[in-house]
Design an enzyme around this catalytic site. Structure first.
Site, PDB file in Angstrom:
ATOM      1  N   TYR A 144       0.859  -1.196   0.000  1.00 38.32           N
ATOM      2  CA  TYR A 144       0.000   0.000   0.000  1.00 38.32           C
ATOM      3  C   TYR A 144       0.886   1.233   0.000  1.00 38.32           C
ATOM      4  O   TYR A 144       1.887   1.281   0.708  1.00 38.32           O
ATOM      5  CB  TYR A 144      -0.883  -0.005   1.252  1.00 38.32           C
ATOM      6  CG  TYR A 144      -1.751   1.235   1.408  1.00 38.32           C
ATOM      7  CD1 TYR A 144      -2.809   1.480   0.529  1.00 38.32           C
ATOM      8  CD2 TYR A 144      -1.508   2.152   2.431  1.00 38.32           C
ATOM      9  CE1 TYR A 144      -3.612   2.602   0.682  1.00 38.32           C
ATOM     10  CE2 TYR A 144      -2.316   3.286   2.581  1.00 38.32           C
ATOM     11  CZ  TYR A 144      -3.355   3.503   1.706  1.00 38.32           C
ATOM     12  OH  TYR A 144      -4.154   4.621   1.861  1.00 38.32           O
ATOM     13  N   ASP A 239       9.235   2.660   0.077  1.00 32.57           N
ATOM     14  CA  ASP A 239       8.192   3.390   0.792  1.00 32.57           C
ATOM     15  C   ASP A 239       8.250   2.953   2.253  1.00 32.57           C
ATOM     16  O   ASP A 239       7.754   1.897   2.631  1.00 32.57           O
ATOM     17  CB  ASP A 239       6.821   3.122   0.166  1.00 32.57           C
ATOM     18  CG  ASP A 239       5.717   3.924   0.862  1.00 32.57           C
ATOM     19  OD1 ASP A 239       6.042   4.726   1.761  1.00 32.57           O
ATOM     20  OD2 ASP A 239       4.541   3.737   0.504  1.00 32.57           O
ATOM     21  N   LYS A 267       4.008   8.814   9.162  1.00 31.05           N
ATOM     22  CA  LYS A 267       3.689   8.183  10.452  1.00 31.05           C
ATOM     23  C   LYS A 267       4.632   8.634  11.591  1.00 31.05           C
ATOM     24  O   LYS A 267       4.471   9.737  12.089  1.00 31.05           O
ATOM     25  CB  LYS A 267       3.602   6.665  10.288  1.00 31.05           C
ATOM     26  CG  LYS A 267       2.477   6.307   9.273  1.00 31.05           C
ATOM     27  CD  LYS A 267       1.982   4.885   9.299  1.00 31.05           C
ATOM     28  CE  LYS A 267       0.692   4.775   8.496  1.00 31.05           C
ATOM     29  NZ  LYS A 267       0.811   4.198   7.169  1.00 31.05           N
TER      30      LYS A 267
HETATM   31  C1  LIG Z   1       0.258   4.778   5.835  1.00 34.91           C
HETATM   32  C2  LIG Z   1       1.032   4.569   4.569  1.00 34.91           C
HETATM   33  C3  LIG Z   1       0.957   5.456   3.492  1.00 34.91           C
HETATM   34  C4  LIG Z   1      -0.018   6.606   3.483  1.00 34.91           C
HETATM   35  O1  LIG Z   1       0.258   7.531   4.481  1.00 34.91           O
HETATM   36  P1  LIG Z   1      -0.939   8.541   4.922  1.00 34.91           P
HETATM   37  O2  LIG Z   1      -0.261   9.432   5.926  1.00 34.91           O
HETATM   38  O3  LIG Z   1      -2.011   7.693   5.470  1.00 34.91           O
HETATM   39  O4  LIG Z   1      -1.325   9.269   3.694  1.00 34.91           O
HETATM   40  C5  LIG Z   1       1.783   5.254   2.414  1.00 34.91           C
HETATM   41  N1  LIG Z   1       2.644   4.232   2.370  1.00 34.91           N
HETATM   42  C6  LIG Z   1       2.748   3.353   3.377  1.00 34.91           C
HETATM   43  C7  LIG Z   1       3.744   2.255   3.299  1.00 34.91           C
HETATM   44  C8  LIG Z   1       1.932   3.476   4.506  1.00 34.91           C
HETATM   45  O5  LIG Z   1       2.018   2.581   5.489  1.00 34.91           O
END
Ligand SMILES: *Cc1c(COP(=O)(O)O)cnc(C)c1O
Length: 431
Positions: A144, A239, A267
């Site tokens: 994701y 990511d 995060k």
């Molecule tokens: C949570 C997450 C996102 C999105 O971040 P948001 O702050 O919710 O937009 C993108 N990539 C990864 C790997 C994530 O865990």
């Protein structure tokens, strides 16, 4: 357990928001029942509107690595806020957080702050395309990357496919520049590179895929991706919105010792306030405006209050043994519950790495790709989730989500959780 207040609030919320929520998983649709409206958090605990108390393993989906209401983070926020909340002009706080990060992370040289993980990924994809002059992005089924249009794509049928959109409102023309392959299958990646020679701008991966179960990849596989990207002048994009500052201060790049070309963060970096970041070498980052011709901007980017929270939180993460203590607690929890399950013959695993764990109703030694997850087992998670709520343990409301251990979780919390989980498992398997 009383749920009256949460139920009332949810009824109201449904009048205001689609599904009653501002982010879909919060609606409890995959576990059923009413989402708990949270009133307060402190340390490892949260309290809902009905004043029920829970040990929280969701931790706001990862950001709260110090737990709730950490005094250092809170004080930094309060101090910062007294000087105003936003200026749309540079502040010293941005330099401070940047210096803290860059002097402790050898994988990036220059960065830009944004306000969410999604924004970081979206910007990094544009940067990769601008830098390479190529359009296609290769992603993996089961990873994701936020709700970026071109990433809301699932695999079609076949090993290497143009994805099909996983959301209405994403034009097919966007999806046609996204190639989707399964995780843990290097042949699929090689095949994609043969098929789309000199067209792939970036390979984007969660180096520790933790948004669709915890699909741990081997170091060898990640190294192979590095090699293939280098051979093809394609950027490797880690990511690390979850794994960043979680697997260690240098995230998965540091954990596996692999140098990606671009890294995205979110995060944990914001200490519970909205911050994202992307970073790369000086050469790649020189493409970003105003130095370069890849445009990216943000009214609230580098917000001083959010920066202050990030500085306070990341300073704590740099303490000696910070990460090893988290890992010890995580291993203790997972090993104890797995031991119980094994002694009873339950098909149950708690996959884990660093301070991330995932509950899986399986007897497989490893689960490394999305198609290995047994969707039918989610009915067991539903029972587990509800039993655990009754015993005061809060997990994210979906069996595809991972749990997080924070610094604030005490040994007593872990012991209590072990007892509650073993009891809940007995209920799950008695059905
Ligand atoms: C949570 C997450 C996102 C999105 O971040 P948001 O702050 O919710 O937009 C993108 N990539 C990864 C790997 C994530 O865990």
């Amino acid at each position: 357990m009383k749920r009256d207040k949460s139920e009332q609030l949810f009824e109201k919320a449904k009048q205001y928001f689609p599904g009653g929520v501002n982010s879909p998983v919060r609606a409890f649709r995959s576990v059923g029942g009413t989402p708990l409206f949270i009133q307060k958090g402190d340390g490892s605990r949260i309290w809902d509107a009905d004043e029920n108390e829970f040990i929280d393993f969701c931790c706001s989906w990862g950001p709260l690595i110090l737990g709730h209401n950490n005094s250092k983070v809170r004080e930094a926020i309060v101090t910062a806020v007294q000087n105003g909340t936003s200026f749309g002009a540079p502040t010293q706080k941005e330099n401070e957080l940047a210096e803290l990060i860059l002097s402790n992370n050898k994988f990036i040289e220059k960065i830009r702050f944004v306000s969410s993980g999604t924004e970081a990924v979206m910007s990094a994809i544009r940067l990769a395309r601008g830098f390479t002059g190529r359009n296609k992005i290769l992603k993996f089924e089961g990873c994701y990357h936020g709700h970026v249009d071109s990433m809301l794509v699932k695999a079609g049928s076949g090993l290497v496919t143009f994805g099909t959109s996983s959301s209405a409102g994403v034009p097919e023309s966007f999806v046609n520049d996204t190639i989707v392959v399964p995780l843990n299958n290097i042949e699929a990646v090689k095949k994609a590179f043969e098929e789309f020679e000199n067209q792939i701008a970036a390979v984007i991966i969660e180096p520790v895929p933790a948004n669709n179960g915890l699909l741990l990849q081997t170091k060898k596989y990640l190294q192979q991706l590095r090699t293939i990207c280098s051979e093809n002048k394609t950027l490797l994009h880690f990511d690390e919105v979850i794994s960043g500052f979680r697997l260690g201060f240098e995230g998965a790049a540091g954990y596996y010792g692999i140098q990606p070309d671009i890294i995205t963060y979110g995060k944990i970096i914001g200490g519970g306030l909205p911050v994202g970041m992307y970073g790369a070498s000086k050469e790649i980052m020189a493409k970003i405006s105003p130095d370069g011709d890849v445009y990216q901007a943000g009214t609230l980017s580098g917000n001083p209050v959010a920066m202050a929270a990030g500085i306070a939180q990341l300073t704590e993460c740099l303490k000696a043994d910070f990460y090893s203590l988290l890992e010890t607690k995580t291993k203790k929890l997972c090993a104890a519950v797995e031991d119980h399950a094994r002694s009873k013959g339950y098909k149950f695993r708690m996959f884990n790495i660093a301070s991330i764990f995932w509950i899986a109703f399986t007897d497989q030694e490893n689960i490394r790709s999305a198609d290995e997850i047994d969707a039918a087992s989610m009915s067991k998670f539903r029972v587990l989730h509800s039993e655990l709520l009754e015993s005061g343990i809060y997990l994210g409301p979906s069996g595809y989500e991972v749990g997080f251990i924070s610094e604030a979780h005490t040994d007593t919390d872990i012991d209590k959780t072990i007892v509650a989980m073993c009891k809940a498992l007995d209920k799950v398997f008695a059905q």
